[in-house]
Design a protein around this motif. Structure first.
Motif, PDB file in Angstrom:
ATOM      1  N   UNK A 495       0.806  -1.223   0.000  1.00 26.41           N
ATOM      2  CA  UNK A 495       0.000   0.000   0.000  1.00 26.41           C
ATOM      3  C   UNK A 495       0.839   1.273   0.000  1.00 26.41           C
ATOM      4  N   UNK A 496       2.156   1.153  -0.196  1.00 29.28           N
ATOM      5  CA  UNK A 496       3.022   2.325  -0.067  1.00 29.28           C
ATOM      6  C   UNK A 496       2.692   3.399  -1.103  1.00 29.28           C
ATOM      7  N   UNK A 497       2.138   3.009  -2.252  1.00 30.51           N
ATOM      8  CA  UNK A 497       1.746   3.982  -3.274  1.00 30.51           C
ATOM      9  C   UNK A 497       0.277   4.360  -3.146  1.00 30.51           C
ATOM     10  N   UNK A 498      -0.585   3.378  -2.925  1.00 31.67           N
ATOM     11  CA  UNK A 498      -2.028   3.657  -2.835  1.00 31.67           C
ATOM     12  C   UNK A 498      -2.369   4.489  -1.612  1.00 31.67           C
ATOM     13  N   UNK A 499      -1.560   4.411  -0.557  1.00 34.04           N
ATOM     14  CA  UNK A 499      -1.825   5.218   0.643  1.00 34.04           C
ATOM     15  C   UNK A 499      -1.671   6.714   0.378  1.00 34.04           C
ATOM     16  N   UNK A 500      -1.086   7.069  -0.760  1.00 34.56           N
ATOM     17  CA  UNK A 500      -0.856   8.489  -1.063  1.00 34.56           C
ATOM     18  C   UNK A 500      -2.065   9.147  -1.727  1.00 34.56           C
ATOM     19  N   UNK A 501      -3.083   8.362  -2.084  1.00 34.64           N
ATOM     20  CA  UNK A 501      -4.231   8.903  -2.817  1.00 34.64           C
ATOM     21  C   UNK A 501      -5.035   9.861  -1.945  1.00 34.64           C
ATOM     22  N   UNK A 502      -5.274  11.068  -2.421  1.00 33.03           N
ATOM     23  CA  UNK A 502      -6.002  12.067  -1.648  1.00 33.03           C
ATOM     24  C   UNK A 502      -7.493  11.753  -1.525  1.00 33.03           C
ATOM     25  N   UNK A 503      -8.180  11.176  -2.549  1.00 30.09           N
ATOM     26  CA  UNK A 503      -9.607  10.873  -2.355  1.00 30.09           C
ATOM     27  C   UNK A 503      -9.846   9.902  -1.198  1.00 30.09           C
ATOM     28  N   UNK A 504      -8.967   8.892  -1.076  1.00 35.20           N
ATOM     29  CA  UNK A 504      -9.111   7.935   0.021  1.00 35.20           C
ATOM     30  C   UNK A 504      -8.896   8.612   1.362  1.00 35.20           C
ATOM     31  N   UNK A 505      -7.889   9.480   1.440  1.00 37.22           N
ATOM     32  CA  UNK A 505      -7.610  10.161   2.710  1.00 37.22           C
ATOM     33  C   UNK A 505      -8.758  11.075   3.103  1.00 37.22           C
ATOM     34  N   UNK A 506      -9.360  11.750   2.134  1.00 33.02           N
ATOM     35  CA  UNK A 506     -10.515  12.610   2.424  1.00 33.02           C
ATOM     36  C   UNK A 506     -11.646  11.786   3.032  1.00 33.02           C
ATOM     37  N   UNK A 507     -11.943  10.654   2.438  1.00 36.62           N
ATOM     38  CA  UNK A 507     -13.016   9.786   2.943  1.00 36.62           C
ATOM     39  C   UNK A 507     -12.684   9.276   4.340  1.00 36.62           C
ATOM     40  N   UNK A 508     -11.426   8.911   4.553  1.00 36.96           N
ATOM     41  CA  UNK A 508     -11.016   8.378   5.862  1.00 36.96           C
ATOM     42  C   UNK A 508     -11.157   9.443   6.944  1.00 36.96           C
ATOM     43  N   UNK A 509     -10.648  10.644   6.681  1.00 33.10           N
ATOM     44  CA  UNK A 509     -10.716  11.704   7.690  1.00 33.10           C
ATOM     45  C   UNK A 509     -12.161  12.045   8.044  1.00 33.10           C
ATOM     46  N   UNK A 510     -13.035  12.020   7.050  1.00 30.34           N
ATOM     47  CA  UNK A 510     -14.442  12.322   7.316  1.00 30.34           C
ATOM     48  C   UNK A 510     -15.137  11.188   8.067  1.00 30.34           C
ATOM     49  N   UNK A 511     -14.591   9.968   7.980  1.00 27.28           N
ATOM     50  CA  UNK A 511     -15.241   8.820   8.620  1.00 27.28           C
ATOM     51  C   UNK A 511     -14.765   8.574  10.045  1.00 27.28           C
ATOM     52  N   UNK A 512     -13.653   9.180  10.433  1.00 27.46           N
ATOM     53  CA  UNK A 512     -13.098   8.913  11.763  1.00 27.46           C
ATOM     54  C   UNK A 512     -14.002   9.508  12.843  1.00 27.46           C
ATOM     55  N   UNK A 513     -14.359   8.671  13.791  1.00 29.04           N
ATOM     56  CA  UNK A 513     -15.139   9.097  14.953  1.00 29.04           C
ATOM     57  C   UNK A 513     -14.341   8.740  16.195  1.00 29.04           C
ATOM     58  N   UNK A 514     -13.840   9.752  16.894  1.00 34.16           N
ATOM     59  CA  UNK A 514     -12.990   9.492  18.057  1.00 34.16           C
ATOM     60  C   UNK A 514     -13.744   8.801  19.188  1.00 34.16           C
ATOM     61  N   UNK A 515     -15.069   8.880  19.163  1.00 37.05           N
ATOM     62  CA  UNK A 515     -15.860   8.219  20.192  1.00 37.05           C
ATOM     63  C   UNK A 515     -16.105   6.749  19.870  1.00 37.05           C
ATOM     64  N   UNK A 516     -15.773   6.357  18.645  1.00 40.53           N
ATOM     65  CA  UNK A 516     -16.120   5.006  18.213  1.00 40.53           C
ATOM     66  C   UNK A 516     -15.240   3.972  18.896  1.00 40.53           C
TER      67      UNK A 516
END
Length: 746
Positions: A495-516
């Motif tokens: 995943x060293x290259x795919x982890x750099x994709x900005x669309x995935x990071x945007x989705x991840x940051x929006x999905x993180x719930x610190x209470x979860x």
């Protein structure tokens, strides 16, 4: 330098300038990178490394890294059982929360909701191993953590949309010409005119104020936007998307910031500090262009309704690095400025200055992303470890190639690596390759002593590292506070290259719930669950044979079967039909011989017309020409069924072959083998029912309705029939083989 420039120009021409390249003049743009490359490869000493060496070497190095990580986790697990984990875990210097031994042991078994920290692995600078570090996670009870994560998620969309969406909106909604390189608004009416909304891309409360789309060596696309939902002016800088951007990425030599500090308002405060050369050239152009167009000055003027808005600078990849340096340059004019850099390059500012930027810069890195780990020091470490791994190989390269193509589970890393590599320090030193490496390292050490010590550059600001935490159903994501020293090794992973994709990071940051609630599995060396057993299912590596050579044998046999099955259907010699005609007066004469197929036939003819006994098969031969049956020939139910089953055998066989072909490249679950077994059994049955043709009217005795003559027919298998028998046997062999694989997977 000329070679690199020529290659980039060729790429530009081949892509019809769609990938950029129009601003590449090959006049010194690549000088620094070429110089670093020469130093990196140590041009004075030739080391015999081929492309195949690079492939197997990097694949093996990835496995060696994996073995080191597993070993560190095993040591931690053993320490937790022995209650001496205090000696195993290192508290990160940046984390001021002290944790007792009992609490640290509890970290291995308690859910994330009750944790203030997590345990992560960090590469050891002094040797090639890993050690466990305790890191603070972002906490739902910490208002600063919640606010920073919320803002990082909100502004990440700007770092994504600056790539394409902003240009699309300006063109389609605001009438910008296709060939235009800039979007301007009247500076006098910019405060009152609210007709430039980004609503068409889902940003109803965002206004486009200014944008540049020209991409050169120094120039970079960026946009100034007004976000009414959070009351902030946003400057978004585009990341790497053209050949010019790649050239700027490669200009990573450090340049002093003395003069820059005086120009932007720091005075002597930046003297002695350094910055990435390519990023600095882009940031200077951005700073000057923003000053020139006066949009920011107008938006924050005393008469502006937006004068109390915040200023946020964002960017991804190279754009993230430019955003960081631009923020540093703009801060004297806008002291409350904040910057969010998503997956920026790993070599932007020197150590001290990077630390001083923590107040206003936040950098976000995902998982094993390669870009934040690319520094001169990391690349040199990767080079040295690569040479070491290649020198330690104790079997032939072709055998290593075959081994690395087979996926390797964590519990098998140590065993598999030991079968390929000598233990550290035990490799033979009498080989020519080892002599080359020794000479290479000696010369590098001498050059390092004689040369000026290069300034190390780091990622500036606070760092949030978002790591994947795969769960039973979905993957969760855990953000924790890292520091700029954590990314001191290039992690070789899938995943060293795919982890750099900005669309995935945007989705991840929006999905993180610190209470979860998150559950983190403890590493167990003895637990081999069904999930562990099949952890590499879905990894497709051509001809890797994860199930051994049995699937290859079955694939070859089934391919032969499908060829034979198709031939048996198409040839006009499935059976040989001979007839004897008995007239009512008792006269018997031999009838015309026919080679009959399922869809066509061929008449038999005399080999020697002058001396031919049509009742003797040795005097006859098949015609060289096949011809379809005439329309007056009626097919009975057995003949029709034979045609249907012959087609079905091909369909079932092809589907089975597809499954077998995949089994030679990826590990399959038991249910897939069951499906393959069923398909081949159906192919066997269908191929066998093809012989209903022998029971058709074509092969039966019948009486001529007019003459009353009795036609006694006899059909025997011919070439096509033998093909069908062989195909039936091979289909059955494939079915038995699939059943064997099903049983072996239990």
């Amino acid at each position: 330098e000329s070679c690199l420039g020529g290659i980039l120009k060729c790429v530009s021409v081949l892509c019809c300038n769609k990938a950029g390249g129009h601003d590449l003049k090959n006049k010194g743009e690549l000088k620094d990178f070429a110089s670093n490359l020469m130093e990196f490869a140590n041009n004075d000493t030739k080391v015999d490394v081929t492309l195949s060496d690079m492939y197997v070497g990097l694949k093996m190095l990835a496995r060696v890294q994996g073995e080191r990580r597993v070993e560190a986790i095993r040591n931690l697990h053993k320490a937790s059982l022995n209650k001496d984990i205090e000696e195993t875990v290192v508290v990160d210097p940046g984390d001021y929360t002290k944790t007792s031994v009992t609490d640290r042991r509890a970290l291995l078994i308690t859910p994330a909701r009750n944790r203030n920290s997590i345990l992560t692995l960090k590469a050891n600078d002094e040797d090639e191993g890993f050690y466990v570090v305790e890191k603070n996670v972002l906490s739902p009870s910490n208002e600063d953590d919640v606010r920073i994560l919320k803002n990082a998620a909100h502004f990440s969309i700007y770092a994504q949309y600056i790539y394409f969406h902003v240009r699309d909106v300006a063109t389609m909604d605001f009438g910008l010409a296709e060939d235009s390189t800039s979007f301007f608004r009247d500076i006098e009416t910019i405060l009152e005119d609210h007709s430039y909304s980004m609503a068409s891309v889902g940003m109803e409360q965002t206004q486009l104020m200014h944008a540049n789309f020209f991409n050169g060596i120094c120039q970079t696309p960026y946009a100034i936007l007004l976000d009414g939902s959070v009351k902030s002016v946003v400057v978004a800088v585009r990341g790497t998307s053209s050949l010019e951007d790649w050239v700027v990425d490669l200009q990573y030599v450090p340049l002093p910031l003395d003069q820059v500090g005086k120009v932007v308002g720091y005075g002597p405060a930046l003297e002695g500090h350094h910055c990435h050369k390519g990023v600095l050239s882009r940031a200077k152009w951005l700073y000057n262009d923003i000053k020139k167009n006066r949009v920011l000055k107008r938006l924050f003027s005393d008469e502006s309704p937006y004068r109390n808005y915040d200023l946020t600078v964002v960017g991804h990849s190279l754009g993230g690095g430019c955003a960081q340096v631009l923020s540093l340059m703009l801060r004297p004019s806008y002291p409350t400025l904040k910057c969010f850099a998503y997956e920026p390059p790993g070599c932007i500012l020197d150590d001290k200055l990077a630390g001083e930027c923590e107040e206003f810069i936040t950098s976000i890195v995902r998982n094993d992303d390669l870009v934040p780990r690319i520094t001169q020091q990391n690349l040199e470490t990767l080079r040295d470890e690569f040479f070491d791994v290649v020198a330690r190989m104790k079997i032939s390269k072709i055998k290593v190639f075959q081994d690395v193509r087979v996926p390797c589970a964590d519990e098998d890393l140590q065993r598999r690596n030991a079968g390929v590599l000598y233990p550290k320090g035990q490799a033979s030193r009498d080989t020519p390759f080892y002599s080359q490496i020794r000479k290479f390292r000696t010369e590098r050490a001498e050059k390092n002593k004689q040369g000026e010590v290069s300034v190390k550059l780091y990622i500036p600001g606070k760092l949030i590292h978002v790591v994947d935490a795969p769960g039973s159903e979905t993957t969760k994501y855990v953000p924790y506070w890292a520091n700029r020293y954590d990314f001191n090794q290039v992690v070789l992973s899938k995943s060293m290259l795919s982890d750099h994709a900005i669309p995935d990071l945007v989705s991840i940051l929006k999905s993180i719930d610190l209470e979860e609630y998150h559950e983190h599995a403890t590493f167990q060396t003895s637990d081999v669950t069904e999930e562990t057993k099949y952890r590499f299912i879905g990894e497709f590596i051509c001809c890797s044979y994860p199930h051994g050579k049995v699937p290859l044998i079955l694939t070859l046999s089934s391919i032969i079967a499908i060829i034979l099955s198709i031939l048996s259907n198409q040839v006009c010699k499935f059976v040989t039909r001979t007839t004897t005609i008995v007239y009512p007066n008792g006269t018997t004469v031999p009838g015309t011989g026919v080679s009959a197929g399922l869809y066509s036939y061929a008449l038999q003819q005399c080999i020697n017309p002058n001396a031919c006994d049509r009742s003797d098969a040795e005097d006859l031969e098949d015609s060289k020409y096949c011809q379809p049956y005439p329309g007056i020939v009626e097919r009975d139910s057995n003949w029709t069924a034979s045609n249907v089953f012959s087609a079905l055998s091909v369909v079932f066989g092809v589907l089975g072959i597809v499954i077998l072909s995949f089994s030679t490249c990826t590990k399959m679950k038991r249910n897939k083998w069951i499906i393959g077994c069923v398909l081949f059994l159906m192919a066997t049955l269908s191929q066998g029912l093809q012989f209903l043709f022998l029971n058709s009217d074509l092969c039966k005795t019948w009486t001529h309705p007019i003459t009353g003559a009795l036609s006694i027919a006899d059909c025997s298998l011919s070439t096509g029939g033998y093909y069908g028998v062989s195909a039936t046997v091979l289909w059955f062999v494939s079915a038995v083989g699939c059943a064997h694989m099903t049983r072996s997977l239990g």
